[in-house]
Design an enzyme around this catalytic site. Structure first.
Site, mmCIF file in Angstrom:
data_model
loop_
_atom_site.group_PDB
_atom_site.id
_atom_site.type_symbol
_atom_site.label_atom_id
_atom_site.label_comp_id
_atom_site.label_asym_id
_atom_site.label_seq_id
_atom_site.Cartn_x
_atom_site.Cartn_y
_atom_site.Cartn_z
ATOM 1 N N TYR A 121 1.373 -4.143 -22.747
ATOM 2 C CA TYR A 121 2.647 -4.634 -22.926
ATOM 3 C C TYR A 121 3.878 -3.792 -23.507
ATOM 4 C CZ TYR A 121 0.923 -4.957 -28.040
ATOM 5 O OH TYR A 121 0.943 -5.032 -29.253
ATOM 6 N N GLU A 122 4.779 -4.777 -22.971
ATOM 7 C CA GLU A 122 6.258 -3.506 -22.875
ATOM 8 C C GLU A 122 6.175 -2.971 -22.020
ATOM 9 O OE1 GLU A 122 8.315 -3.727 -26.899
ATOM 10 O OE2 GLU A 122 7.750 -5.850 -27.405
ATOM 11 N N GLY A 123 5.579 -3.260 -21.123
ATOM 12 C CA GLY A 123 5.831 -2.191 -19.920
ATOM 13 C C GLY A 123 4.487 -1.358 -19.879
#
Ligand code: CAA
Length: 379
Positions: A362-364
């Site tokens: 998550y978040e990239g």
């Protein structure tokens, strides 16, 4: 160069450590097992000022620096990554986004209750067909004059059902590609907005992850964040800070698993001596300690750069890429050191191994972090 935390930072770190031990540790296994959101604990985190840590006090935040935030994330994540992701999303994606780019009226109405922890926020970028490729937004926000008409679906949204306020990214003008994307503040309860069932996840099972459906939701014009077409940049700028928070979460998970494994290795005996006295185990501990320390340096440096007002895109992505790999590697080794005990829930490390995985996604994802890093170094 200073490697010393301030008195205030040490106090905040200790407060988070105490909170994690006394409030998060009891029940952490059960919450994971039953996918139970830590509602009571999140309320207390709000009372401690941990949900709006970097927000100015005039908007009911704690007015602290990014390094203090990272210290808190690390301590909470040593014990319960499901609770710490709530802290991360609320602080770095939602509160930061509103404080940095919201209007005064938006800050009054939305930021204050979010920073004080009265309400929780969610950040809604990912879609069924747009995860890493975030410019391919299928959710549309049609400009209707006084309002935007929002239609589409968002996926894997942290705080999906517990949030009251949602920052939603959507495409207004497809011909302009990413420059036609906007960000909106959407309230729970707006007509046409529904929350899908909670996802049944591998890790961070206590946190709340849902899909969201928008069906002709009328979003008032004053709820758009920034200038028309600013939405994609808004998402990117906000995620830059978010990645430092997730890097700190990964660091905390790694440290928590390492500390448990270290204690276990000193007590568990095999072949007539503690397993820590066997080189096979001692060298694992040496590698784990070294990797964690290196990750800590990257994470603290990224936060420090943010506090200095210096660019932190590269440092944040490096910290997330490396710390999340360390979290995965260290938790796998922590399970290995425990042998059969590591495979059962009572020893915590198997949960930490499952929780670690999401920090690489998550978040990239790690692959996206490598894209960001390579673009920065090749500039
Ligand atoms: N700051 C400001 N602007 C930026 C930027 C940044 N860090 N990165 C890109 N931009 C701008 C670019 O300048 C460009 O704008 P202009 O054309 O006007 O100059 C525009 O954004 C598009 O940039 P790119 O051409 O680089 O876009 P791209 O399609 O190649 O993608 C990407 C860039 C970095 C891969 C991006 O799509 C990305 O970060 N993807 C991953 C998305 C992500 O992290 N999702 C996480 C979901 S949120 C979540 O997980 C929260 C949770 O619940 C826990």
């Amino acid at each position: 160069m200073q490697f010393q935390l301030s008195e205030e930072q040490l106090m905040i770190q200790q407060a988070a450590r105490d909170f994690a031990q006394h409030e998060l540790k009891p029940g952490v296994i059960e919450r994971d097992e039953h996918q139970k959101f830590p509602a009571e604990q999140v309320k207390k985190l709000g009372e401690l000022g941990f949900l709006g840590m970097m927000v100015d006090e005039k908007y009911h935040g704690s007015g602290l620096d990014a390094l203090s935030y990272v210290l808190v994330m690390e301590e909470l994540s040593k014990i319960d990554a499901s609770a710490s992701v709530v802290v991360s999303v609320n602080n770095s994606l939602v509160c930061y986004g509103l404080e940095a780019y919201g209007t005064e009226a938006q800050k009054e109405k939305y930021l204050k209750p979010l920073a004080s922890g009265e309400q929780i926020g969610a950040f809604c970028l990912s879609e069924p067909e747009a995860g890493s490729d975030a410019t391919s937004q299928q959710t549309t926000a049609e400009d209707k004059g006084d309002y935007y008409l929002l239609n589409g679906t968002k996926n894997w949204i942290t705080n999906g059902s517990t949030a009251s306020v949602y920052l939603v990214i959507a495409q207004t003008d497809r011909s302009l590609k990413h420059r036609g994307i906007n960000a909106f503040i959407v309230e729970k309860g707006m007509e046409g907005f529904t929350v899908g069932p909670k996802e049944n996840k591998l890790g961070i099972r206590g946190s709340d992850t849902n899909s969201l459906m928008f069906n002709d939701v009328k979003v008032p014009k004053e709820n758009r964040i920034g200038e028309d077409g600013f939405g994609f940049k808004f998402a990117m700028k906000t995620l830059e800070g978010g990645r430092i928070g997730i890097a700190a979460q990964a660091l905390g998970i790694a440290t928590g698993a390492y500390e448990i494994a270290l204690e276990y290795a000193k007590q568990r005996k095999s072949f007539g001596k503690p397993i820590a006295d066997h080189q096979a185990i001692a060298f694992k501990l040496a590698d784990m300690a070294t990797q964690i320390e290196a990750a800590r340096m990257l994470v603290y440096k990224a936060a420090w750069l943010k506090d200095q007002g210096q660019p932190y895109t590269l440092a944040g992505s490096m910290a997330k890429l490396y710390a999340s790999k360390v979290a995965m590697d260290v938790t796998v080794e922590a399970v290995q050191i425990h042998g059969g005990y590591g495979f059962v829930k009572e020893y915590h490390v198997e949960r930490m191994m499952r929780d670690a995985k999401i920090t690489q996604i998550y978040e990239g994802t790690s692959e996206i972090q490598k894209m960001v890093i390579s673009r920065e170094v090749l500039k």
